[in-house]
Design an enzyme around this catalytic site. Sequence first.
Site, PDB file in Angstrom:
ATOM      1  N   TYR A   1      -5.042   8.858   6.014  1.00  0.00           N
ATOM      2  CA  TYR A   1      -4.602   7.289   6.900  1.00  0.00           C
ATOM      3  C   TYR A   1      -5.668   7.324   8.375  1.00  0.00           C
ATOM      4  O   TYR A   1      -5.736   6.383   8.037  1.00  0.00           O
ATOM      5  CB  TYR A   1      -3.150   7.334   7.241  1.00  0.00           C
ATOM      6  CG  TYR A   1      -1.994   8.234   6.524  1.00  0.00           C
ATOM      7  CD1 TYR A   1      -1.378   6.699   6.276  1.00  0.00           C
ATOM      8  CD2 TYR A   1      -1.576   8.980   5.960  1.00  0.00           C
ATOM      9  CE1 TYR A   1      -0.402   6.642   5.033  1.00  0.00           C
ATOM     10  CE2 TYR A   1      -0.421   9.513   5.371  1.00  0.00           C
ATOM     11  CZ  TYR A   1       0.509   7.854   4.436  1.00  0.00           C
ATOM     12  OH  TYR A   1       1.278   7.972   4.190  1.00  0.00           O
TER      13      TYR A   1
ATOM     14  N   GLU B   1      -2.720  11.618 -12.007  1.00  0.00           N
ATOM     15  CA  GLU B   1      -3.944  11.426 -12.429  1.00  0.00           C
ATOM     16  C   GLU B   1      -4.798  12.735 -12.278  1.00  0.00           C
ATOM     17  O   GLU B   1      -5.565  12.561 -12.383  1.00  0.00           O
ATOM     18  CB  GLU B   1      -4.094  10.281 -11.170  1.00  0.00           C
ATOM     19  CG  GLU B   1      -3.350   8.888 -11.230  1.00  0.00           C
ATOM     20  CD  GLU B   1      -4.189   8.145  -9.534  1.00  0.00           C
ATOM     21  OE1 GLU B   1      -4.078   8.393  -9.074  1.00  0.00           O
ATOM     22  OE2 GLU B   1      -2.965   7.045  -9.830  1.00  0.00           O
TER      23      GLU B   1
ATOM     24  N   CYS C   1      -0.247   3.522  -3.481  1.00  0.00           N
ATOM     25  CA  CYS C   1      -0.348   4.004  -2.040  1.00  0.00           C
ATOM     26  C   CYS C   1      -0.114   5.124  -1.715  1.00  0.00           C
ATOM     27  O   CYS C   1      -0.014   6.016  -0.805  1.00  0.00           O
ATOM     28  CB  CYS C   1       0.565   2.994  -1.230  1.00  0.00           C
ATOM     29  SG  CYS C   1       2.575   2.581  -2.305  1.00  0.00           S
ATOM     30  N   HIS C   2       0.166   6.099  -3.222  1.00  0.00           N
ATOM     31  CA  HIS C   2       0.239   7.378  -3.552  1.00  0.00           C
ATOM     32  C   HIS C   2      -1.227   8.280  -3.359  1.00  0.00           C
ATOM     33  O   HIS C   2      -0.544   9.451  -3.058  1.00  0.00           O
ATOM     34  CB  HIS C   2       1.210   7.141  -4.726  1.00  0.00           C
ATOM     35  CG  HIS C   2       0.318   6.436  -6.081  1.00  0.00           C
ATOM     36  ND1 HIS C   2       0.038   5.828  -6.172  1.00  0.00           N
ATOM     37  CD2 HIS C   2      -0.242   7.900  -6.890  1.00  0.00           C
ATOM     38  CE1 HIS C   2      -1.011   5.426  -7.536  1.00  0.00           C
ATOM     39  NE2 HIS C   2      -1.299   7.035  -7.552  1.00  0.00           N
TER      40      HIS C   2
ATOM     41  N   ASN D   1       3.863  -1.278   1.382  1.00  0.00           N
ATOM     42  CA  ASN D   1       2.896  -1.519   0.099  1.00  0.00           C
ATOM     43  C   ASN D   1       4.455  -2.245  -1.039  1.00  0.00           C
ATOM     44  O   ASN D   1       4.817  -1.820  -1.396  1.00  0.00           O
ATOM     45  CB  ASN D   1       1.833  -0.799  -0.446  1.00  0.00           C
ATOM     46  CG  ASN D   1       1.920  -1.229  -1.617  1.00  0.00           C
ATOM     47  OD1 ASN D   1       1.610  -2.415  -2.209  1.00  0.00           O
ATOM     48  ND2 ASN D   1       1.471  -0.112  -2.345  1.00  0.00           N
TER      49      ASN D   1
END
Length: 179
Positions: free
Chosen positions: A100, A163, A136-137, A128
């Site tokens: 962030y 991922e 956003c993850h 989002n």
Amino acid sequence: MFYISHYSSPMGLITLASQHNKLIGAWIEGQKYFGQIVNATKQEKSNLAIFNQTKKWLDDYFLGKKPSIKQLSLAPQGSAFRHMVWDILAQIPYGEVITYGDIAKQVALQCNKPHMSSQAVGGAVGHNPLSIIIPCHRVIGANGNLTGYAGGIDKKIWLLQHERVDMQNFFTPKKGTTI
């Protein structure tokens, strides 16, 4: 008029929303914020081109094919500040994370300000409307804290593992813990 469709994912049902042939929403079942379509007039219309393209994109994502966000016609609705944050999110590569604070620094530079609040960035990230597609993850706390996912921390962890993000230095804070 908003149109909606649904996509069955390995994480649960995802609600898709469109307006004017553009995707405006993709919300994971149980997600906190559903944007302005909650109380709006909407119609189920599953076979729109944008929904077919989005479902193909999601199929590819869940198969590990790393589809490009540029394949979809997107029109998330939000303030200029939120769009600035979402544009940064859209650039985070598959399988990588950003903090962030890093996003706040980028926003501050774009706004020609000496600093920007990470909390303000967190609010924009949390709202989002295109979960997974605008990733956003992939945003974590500066110390490796896996916090702040409107779809739920369990889904954030699932997506990062999908991922193949190295998560050995990440943690989820215990309830009641202040960071």
